[in-house]
Write a protein that holds these residues in place. Structure first.
Motif, short mmCIF file in Angstrom:
data_model
loop_
_atom_site.label_atom_id
_atom_site.label_comp_id
_atom_site.label_asym_id
_atom_site.label_seq_id
_atom_site.Cartn_x
_atom_site.Cartn_y
_atom_site.Cartn_z
N VAL A 39 0.83 -1.20 0.00
CA VAL A 39 0.00 0.00 0.00
C VAL A 39 0.87 1.26 0.00
O VAL A 39 0.60 2.23 -0.73
CB VAL A 39 -0.95 -0.01 1.22
CG1 VAL A 39 -1.69 1.31 1.32
CG2 VAL A 39 -1.93 -1.17 1.12
N ALA A 40 1.93 1.25 0.80
CA ALA A 40 2.78 2.44 0.89
C ALA A 40 3.51 2.71 -0.42
O ALA A 40 3.53 3.84 -0.92
CB ALA A 40 3.78 2.27 2.04
N SER A 42 2.77 1.62 -3.47
CA SER A 42 1.84 1.98 -4.55
C SER A 42 1.32 3.39 -4.37
O SER A 42 1.14 4.12 -5.35
CB SER A 42 0.69 0.98 -4.59
OG SER A 42 -0.03 0.98 -3.36
N SER A 43 1.06 3.81 -3.13
CA SER A 43 0.58 5.18 -2.89
C SER A 43 1.63 6.21 -3.27
O SER A 43 1.33 7.23 -3.91
CB SER A 43 0.19 5.35 -1.42
OG SER A 43 -0.83 4.45 -1.05
N ILE A 44 2.88 5.95 -2.89
CA ILE A 44 3.96 6.88 -3.25
C ILE A 44 4.15 6.94 -4.76
O ILE A 44 4.30 8.02 -5.35
CB ILE A 44 5.27 6.47 -2.55
CG1 ILE A 44 5.12 6.63 -1.02
CG2 ILE A 44 6.44 7.31 -3.06
CD1 ILE A 44 6.31 6.11 -0.24
N LEU A 46 1.92 6.25 -7.09
CA LEU A 46 0.77 6.94 -7.69
C LEU A 46 0.86 8.44 -7.47
O LEU A 46 0.55 9.22 -8.38
CB LEU A 46 -0.52 6.38 -7.10
CG LEU A 46 -1.83 6.98 -7.63
CD1 LEU A 46 -1.94 6.76 -9.13
CD2 LEU A 46 -3.03 6.38 -6.91
N TRP A 47 1.28 8.87 -6.29
CA TRP A 47 1.40 10.30 -6.02
C TRP A 47 2.44 10.95 -6.93
O TRP A 47 2.23 12.03 -7.47
CB TRP A 47 1.78 10.51 -4.56
CG TRP A 47 1.93 11.96 -4.19
CD1 TRP A 47 0.94 12.85 -3.91
CD2 TRP A 47 3.17 12.68 -4.07
NE1 TRP A 47 1.47 14.08 -3.62
CE2 TRP A 47 2.83 14.01 -3.72
CE3 TRP A 47 4.50 12.33 -4.23
CZ2 TRP A 47 3.80 14.98 -3.52
CZ3 TRP A 47 5.46 13.30 -4.03
CH2 TRP A 47 5.11 14.60 -3.68
N ARG A 50 1.00 11.03 -10.64
CA ARG A 50 -0.04 12.05 -10.81
C ARG A 50 0.54 13.46 -10.69
O ARG A 50 0.13 14.36 -11.43
CB ARG A 50 -1.14 11.85 -9.76
CG ARG A 50 -1.99 10.61 -9.98
CD ARG A 50 -2.96 10.42 -8.83
NE ARG A 50 -3.90 11.52 -8.75
CZ ARG A 50 -5.07 11.56 -9.37
NH1 ARG A 50 -5.45 10.53 -10.14
NH2 ARG A 50 -5.88 12.60 -9.25
N THR A 111 -4.25 5.93 -11.94
CA THR A 111 -4.91 5.46 -10.72
C THR A 111 -5.45 4.05 -10.89
O THR A 111 -5.30 3.20 -9.99
CB THR A 111 -6.05 6.42 -10.36
OG1 THR A 111 -5.52 7.74 -10.17
CG2 THR A 111 -6.74 5.97 -9.08
N GLY A 115 -3.61 1.21 -8.79
CA GLY A 115 -4.53 0.67 -7.79
C GLY A 115 -4.90 -0.77 -8.05
O GLY A 115 -4.95 -1.59 -7.12
N ALA A 118 -1.87 -3.03 -7.16
CA ALA A 118 -1.74 -3.19 -5.70
C ALA A 118 -2.82 -4.10 -5.14
O ALA A 118 -2.56 -4.93 -4.24
CB ALA A 118 -1.79 -1.81 -5.04
#
Length: 354
Positions: A39-40, A42-44, A46-47, A50, A111, A115, A118
């Motif tokens: 999760v961490a 993939s979030s980084i 994606l951020w 984007r 996204t 997403g 992940a």
């Protein structure tokens, strides 16, 4: 003699994957830590993706990066740079609209991809079989595809329309049922404001053909119906003079891109001869140039006493009225006829002398 078995339990190795962990720390290092890392990361990712997409699209939409980089930075901060930036507001609006719409599509795609990846990795970490899930998603996707064909068609058509730059904000287009000025362009619909002020919402997938009247360059076309017995050579020279007057105008003349073309007889009727005047203009300026050409053509034809179709008697009445206001009170009706004849002969004499 066989030795008795030791009643004490044997120690469990923490390296054995088939054995359950004995402490909370050992349990956390396993599946929960993997999920948190997925999760961490993939979030980084994606951020960052984007943010990069948003930065690039904003720079393209603003249209300022090239004048604010390196050796061009002083030019961007000068008055010349401001003039260059505002030279074509319609082009800037079109660029901004395309950049922001494409940026929205890219961010949504990123996204979904990140997403989805992940999500499947988490399911695999939990030991859940992905085959039934993927099969179910495939069936649902097929059902949604059949149920939302028009929506998918609108999105795909809008995407290709933006990539190919078929039209943009400020363009005047004809899409069949509606034609007018484009006010907004999205992936699904195009907003068109017609001449009556009606705002049309046209789905992109329904546009079988699009005519763009303001892309690249345009042509101002003016048709003049003159009297059947008018001297066509004289009329052509007068129309050329009218076009020259419009071209000499500091405002309207800046939109004229070429020499005027006066064609031969376009239409012939019992009381009229139609000539056509064509001038190449800047995009979206053909209507303004055409209006100025009509005004100039009317003025030169009236000064040369060349009547339009069906206006011979009215022109004679008008000339008689103008002459009566300038009439010498000592003149007789014969003098009035002689003056009117001289006024009609004067332009022809001057043209032959030239």
């Amino acid at each position: 003699m066989i030795p008795a078995a030791d009643p004490s339990p044997s120690p469990v190795s923490i390296l054995d994957p088939n054995k359950a962990p004995q402490t909370l720390g050992e349990w956390f290092v396993g599946i929960p830590l993997r999920i948190i890392l997925i999760v961490a990361i993939s979030s980084i990712a994606l951020w960052l993706i984007r943010r990069s997409i948003r930065g690039i699209t904003n720079r393209v939409a603003d249209g300022t990066p090239w004048l604010e980089r390196g050796v061009l930075k002083p030019l961007g901060e000068s008055a010349v740079g401001a003039v260059l930036d505002k030279a074509n507001p319609l082009a800037n609006a079109r660029r901004a609209q395309r950049a922001r719409t494409i940026g929205s599509v890219l961010r949504s795609t990123a996204t979904i991809v990140v997403g989805g990846t992940a999500f499947f990795m988490i399911l695999d970490t939990l030991g859940i079989s992905l085959a039934p899930f993927i099969a179910s998603v495939g069936v649902i996707g097929v059902a949604l595809g059949f149920g939302a064909q028009s929506l998918v068609k609108d999105f795909l058509t809008g995407l290709f329309m933006l990539l190919e730059d078929q039209y943009g904000v400020g363009d005047v287009i004809d899409v069949g049922p509606a034609n007018g000025t484009v006010e907004a362009v999205t992936l699904r619909i195009t907003k068109i404001r017609d001449a009556d002020g009606t705002l049309w919402y046209v789905p992109n997938g329904t546009m079988l053909r699009v005519g763009n009247k303001t892309q690249g360059w345009a042509t101002a076309v003016v048709e003049i119906d003159v009297d059947y017995f008018a001297d066509l050579d004289q009329v052509r020279s007068l129309l050329a003079e009218a076009a020259a007057r419009v071209a000499a105008d500091p405002v309207t003349g800046s939109h004229i891109l070429g020499e005027p073309t006066i064609t031969g007889i376009e239409k012939l009727s019992a009381d009229a001869v139609t000539l056509r005047l064509k001038v190449k203009t800047s995009p979206a300026q053909q209507w303004e140039v055409a209006r100025e050409l009509r005004v100039a053509a009317r003025r030169v034809l009236e000064q040369a006493h060349v009547p339009l179709a069906g206006q011979r008697d009215l022109m004679a009445t008008h000339e008689a009225h103008v002459a009566s206001q300038q009439r010498d009170p000592h003149d007789t009706p014969l003098d009035d006829i002689a003056h009117a004849h001289e006024a009609r002969e004067a332009p022809a004499t001057s043209s032959s002398d030239d």
